[in-house]
Design a protein around this motif. Structure first.
Motif, PDB file in Angstrom:
ATOM      1  N   CYS A   1      56.823  16.334  70.200  1.00 51.73           N
ATOM      2  CA  CYS A   1      58.277  15.917  70.818  1.00 51.73           C
ATOM      3  C   CYS A   1      58.375  14.655  69.667  1.00 51.73           C
ATOM      4  O   CYS A   1      59.460  14.679  69.479  1.00 51.73           O
ATOM      5  CB  CYS A   1      58.146  15.246  72.177  1.00 51.73           C
ATOM      6  N   VAL A   2      57.552  14.014  69.530  1.00 50.26           N
ATOM      7  CA  VAL A   2      57.793  12.848  68.438  1.00 50.26           C
ATOM      8  C   VAL A   2      58.194  13.320  67.081  1.00 50.26           C
ATOM      9  O   VAL A   2      59.108  12.993  66.577  1.00 50.26           O
ATOM     10  CB  VAL A   2      56.450  11.821  68.569  1.00 50.26           C
TER      11      VAL A   2
ATOM     12  N   GLY B   1      62.642   8.966  74.586  1.00 51.39           N
ATOM     13  CA  GLY B   1      63.301   9.357  73.385  1.00 51.39           C
ATOM     14  C   GLY B   1      64.550   8.676  73.238  1.00 51.39           C
ATOM     15  O   GLY B   1      65.142   8.770  72.370  1.00 51.39           O
ATOM     16  N   GLN B   2      64.937   7.732  73.943  1.00 51.09           N
ATOM     17  CA  GLN B   2      65.935   6.685  73.693  1.00 51.09           C
ATOM     18  C   GLN B   2      65.578   5.483  73.059  1.00 51.09           C
ATOM     19  O   GLN B   2      65.056   4.924  73.645  1.00 51.09           O
ATOM     20  CB  GLN B   2      66.954   6.694  75.127  1.00 51.09           C
TER      21      GLN B   2
ATOM     22  N   ALA C   1      61.150   4.025  71.587  1.00 52.94           N
ATOM     23  CA  ALA C   1      61.933   5.289  71.903  1.00 52.94           C
ATOM     24  C   ALA C   1      60.914   6.159  72.666  1.00 52.94           C
ATOM     25  O   ALA C   1      61.441   7.004  73.524  1.00 52.94           O
ATOM     26  CB  ALA C   1      62.251   5.751  70.596  1.00 52.94           C
TER      27      ALA C   1
ATOM     28  N   MET D   1      61.704  14.190  66.983  1.00 53.38           N
ATOM     29  CA  MET D   1      62.868  13.137  67.333  1.00 53.38           C
ATOM     30  C   MET D   1      62.920  12.447  65.842  1.00 53.38           C
ATOM     31  O   MET D   1      63.948  12.175  65.311  1.00 53.38           O
ATOM     32  CB  MET D   1      61.969  11.834  68.044  1.00 53.38           C
TER      33      MET D   1
ATOM     34  N   ARG E   1      65.114  15.443  63.737  1.00 49.60           N
ATOM     35  CA  ARG E   1      66.348  15.370  64.146  1.00 49.60           C
ATOM     36  C   ARG E   1      66.968  14.257  63.728  1.00 49.60           C
ATOM     37  O   ARG E   1      68.083  14.157  63.066  1.00 49.60           O
ATOM     38  CB  ARG E   1      66.777  15.503  65.709  1.00 49.60           C
ATOM     39  N   ARG E   2      66.540  13.006  63.657  1.00 52.77           N
ATOM     40  CA  ARG E   2      67.126  11.729  63.060  1.00 52.77           C
ATOM     41  C   ARG E   2      67.493  11.988  61.686  1.00 52.77           C
ATOM     42  O   ARG E   2      68.432  11.623  61.085  1.00 52.77           O
ATOM     43  CB  ARG E   2      66.282  10.437  63.388  1.00 52.77           C
TER      44      ARG E   2
ATOM     45  N   PRO F   1      62.456  15.631  74.559  1.00 54.43           N
ATOM     46  CA  PRO F   1      61.746  14.475  75.217  1.00 54.43           C
ATOM     47  C   PRO F   1      61.923  14.011  76.647  1.00 54.43           C
ATOM     48  O   PRO F   1      60.907  13.629  77.264  1.00 54.43           O
ATOM     49  CB  PRO F   1      62.758  13.279  74.539  1.00 54.43           C
TER      50      PRO F   1
ATOM     51  N   TYR G   1      64.016   5.774  62.167  1.00 57.23           N
ATOM     52  CA  TYR G   1      62.802   4.841  63.062  1.00 57.23           C
ATOM     53  C   TYR G   1      61.814   4.157  62.157  1.00 57.23           C
ATOM     54  O   TYR G   1      61.577   4.688  61.177  1.00 57.23           O
ATOM     55  CB  TYR G   1      61.998   6.210  63.880  1.00 57.23           C
TER      56      TYR G   1
END
Length: 688
Positions: A209-210, A560-561, A555, A213, A216-217, A628, A547
């Motif tokens: 999941c990390v 995830g936010q 996050a 993140m 995607r960023r 997330p 990040y």
């Protein structure tokens, strides 16, 4: 003669219990023994879950036919390199003269799991009395309180169930998903990378999941197209002083809601900004009329206290150190009795602690950077009302309250390195600030009109620094040689925004022009002022930020936010990815297996080529692992188990169903060739 056995998680903690109990103990190999008590220790985990081949030798070979792997009963084994200490602990736990066992492992889910595995493997009879010591710091007073108030171990059975389930979840997802993805896609990854061996694809409930993140960023940043825009700024003259105003196309403007605008304060093309200036410059000299002036006071409260995630984020910004290093430093401060337990999600104190908080403050009078503040707080009694403030809330505490200084342990302070001293000072200043009043600002908002168009000017002046006087760190060079009583100009894009930013954020040391502020305060609606000039300021939209290690921890804590507002963060608390104890470790693992890259100087996190390829593999097979919210829901489920809201059997049924469905689904896929185009697109971004 019967004896009590105290078992801690580490040898250093065992020493603290020995000191607190004032035992005249004889040292033995792996334990210390006195007439009435024995103190021993684990060395972290002594027991672990067995690999599949321990169930059946044929499972050592990875094949699709043996998946999903869902054992009816889980097997455990002693970790070979710590087997000697395990055998010592096992023998002590089962000694006939030991009738009471005090479990003193770290007060949290992982500490609970460490002891329960040992108890299980050692076969400790239920006839022995077992008590759980739950403490928030390693001071003598807290250790003795923890022993005195120790509850029956069975009171923590729900927490133990959640700990076992967390391990089973990571085990089942890790083994099944890593094996099935490696068997299905490992060769495709290897072929593309021109590697002789089939690539082992490593996935997990939280780590994947990390990874998602970060990838995607990065792709958002690559896809981002900068858009230029053009602002029109006026320079007003007031008795020889100047200040700026910014054009906005509000209702009544000729440009209101027209397609020429990028936003209300900017045009899409320079020609439109030039046209506006031309229109406003027809009548010379240019004059503006004050349409409105608004003055109001604004209070800024001290921030909530540090939990581990907030501290990791702050240390990433201040010192450019990784979350893992922050945790290690804070753990050292905890073990040296300087701060309370670090692996906490809470940002508030308990009512019980608030009643004794004067002891922490009294101790801080022995610390050079706190003594004046601590003395002032004690003398004016501002600590007495803290229990009724937002900094104390029993409902927001699960295992531990926020990280605060104990006011003790200064004998070990000089042995700390500079990083540790600076982290300690950061924790102390955040703690002290909650006993001070809010910072008070005066905000002045002016709307000026030139012809039919409106220009906006904003000023923010610090009137009373309140808690901000505590937040200036001694190690921050920006605070040196600055008159702390003088208001200061911020680094805001609007030069009229005059404030002391506080909270260790960036700030300029330019002094405010107080003469200008006084002139502005005297402005009245309807007054006419001179316009010295009109100018165009070109800007462009910015891509999303990558990040860094600190913002990633935040996050993760917030499902995830990346939520900057601390009030909003408080609302979503408890819905995070991973736990305060594991997040830094997860980032470390992703860097170690080269899925992510961490710049040590800047702490910026980016994906590697391999990491992006693994993202594509998961996205094409078990897409939900990248979600997330779903990942956070598993963590929430473990919390429900620990709170007794659902049973371990209910959770296990859901877990096995998920693992089985996902594994079987991947086995039936045949999309390896489809990924090749994606791999080629990824590779273009990593060509040297």
């Amino acid at each position: 003669m019967s004896k009590s056995l105290y078992i801690s998680e580490k040898p250093s903690v065992a020493q603290e219990f020995l000191k607190a109990l004032k035992l005249n103990a004889k040292k033995h190999d792996g334990y210390m023994e006195a007439d009435t008590a024995i103190v021993t220790w684990c060395v972290g985990h002594l027991v672990t879950m067995s690999y599949p081949e321990s169930y059946d030798a044929s499972l050592k070979r990875w094949t699709l036919e043996t998946l999903p792997f869902l054992p009816n009963e889980f097997l455990y084994e002693v970790i070979p390199n710590v087997s000697k200490q395990f055998n010592i602990v096992k023998q002590l736990l089962n000694r006939d003269d030991v009738d009471k066992i005090y479990v003193c492992t770290d007060s949290g889910r992982e500490g609970e799991y460490i002891y329960r595995l040992v108890d299980q493997m050692a076969g400790v009879p239920d006839s022995k009395e077992k008590r759980r010591v739950w403490i928030d710091s390693q001071t003598e007073e807290e250790i003795l309180r923890g022993i005195r108030e120790a509850k029956e171990l069975s009171d923590y059975d729900n927490l133990s169930d959640a700990a076992y389930l967390r391990a089973k979840e990571d085990y089942l997802m890790g083994i099944n998903f890593s094996r099935v993805l490696t068997l299905k896609y490992g060769q495709s990854v290897s072929n593309f990378l021109k590697s002789e061996k089939r690539a082992a694809i490593s996935v997990g409930r939280v780590m994947t999941c990390v990874l998602g993140m970060v990838v995607r960023r990065e792709r958002e940043i690559r896809a981002f197209v900068k858009t230029p825009f053009y602002r029109v700024v006026s320079t007003f003259s007031l008795s020889g002083k100047e200040f700026d105003g910014e054009f906005r196309a509000v209702e009544g403007s000729k440009y209101y809601n027209t397609p020429m605008l990028y936003k209300e304060n900017g045009f899409k093309e320079r020609i439109y900004a030039e046209k506006l200036i031309e229109e406003l410059s027809v009548n010379q000299p240019i004059k503006a009329v004050i349409e409105s002036i608004e003055k109001k006071k604004e209070n800024k409260n001290p921030p909530l206290l540090f939990n581990l995630a907030e501290l990791q984020n702050e240390c990433s910004k201040l010192f450019k150190i990784s979350p893992d290093e922050t945790l290690k430093v804070t753990q050292e401060l905890y073990e040296k009795k300087l701060v309370t337990y670090p692996r906490t999600d809470a940002r508030v104190l308990s009512t019980a602690v608030s009643k004794e908080i004067h002891k922490n403050l009294s101790g801080l009078r022995n610390y050079m950077h706190a003594k004046d503040f601590a003395s002032e707080i004690l003398e004016n009694g501002s600590y007495k009302g803290i229990a009724k403030s937002r900094y104390v809330n029993d409902k927001q505490i699960t295992d531990h309250y926020a990280i605060i200084p104990t006011g003790q342990g200064f004998g070990a302070f000089q042995s700390l390195n500079n990083h540790a001293k600076n982290v300690y000072e950061t924790i102390v200043r955040r703690f002290l600030s909650i006993f001070y009043p809010p910072a008070v600002y005066q905000k002045i908002s002016i709307v000026s009109q030139i012809e039919q168009e409106k220009f906006f000017s904003n000023f923010k002046i610090i009137v009373d620094e309140g808690y901000l006087k505590v937040t200036k760190n001694s190690f921050d060079k920006r605070n040196q040689d600055v008159n702390s009583q003088a208001p200061q100009s911020s680094d805001s894009a609007n030069k009229n925004d005059i404030s002391d930013k506080g909270d260790n954020s960036e700030e300029s040391n330019d002094k405010v022009d107080l003469d200008l502020i006084n002139l502005i305060k005297n402005l009245k609606k309807g007054m006419e002022i001179d316009v010295q000039g009109l100018a165009i300021k070109e800007g462009e939209t910015s891509p999303p930020k990558r990040y860094n290690s600190g913002s990633m921890i935040l996050a993760m804590e917030n499902a995830g936010q990346l939520i900057e507002d601390e009030e909003l963060r408080a609302q979503i608390k408890g819905s995070g990815i991973g736990t305060s104890a594991t997040r830094a470790e997860i980032l470390n693992k992703l860097c170690k297996i080269e899925y992510l890259s961490l710049n040590k100087k800047t702490q910026i996190i980016t994906p590697t080529k391999l990491g992006e390829m693994i993202f594509d593999v998961v996205n094409a097979s078990i897409k939900s692992l990248l979600n997330p919210e779903l990942t956070a829901s598993w963590e929430k489920g473990l919390t429900y188990v620990s709170e007794g809201n659902i049973t371990k059997d209910e959770y296990m049924l859901k877990l096995e169903g998920f693992v089985s469905r996902m594994t079987v689904g991947v086995k039936n896929l045949n999309n390896q060739s489809y990924l090749r185009n994606g791999f080629e697109a990824i590779a273009e971004n990593y060509q040297k």
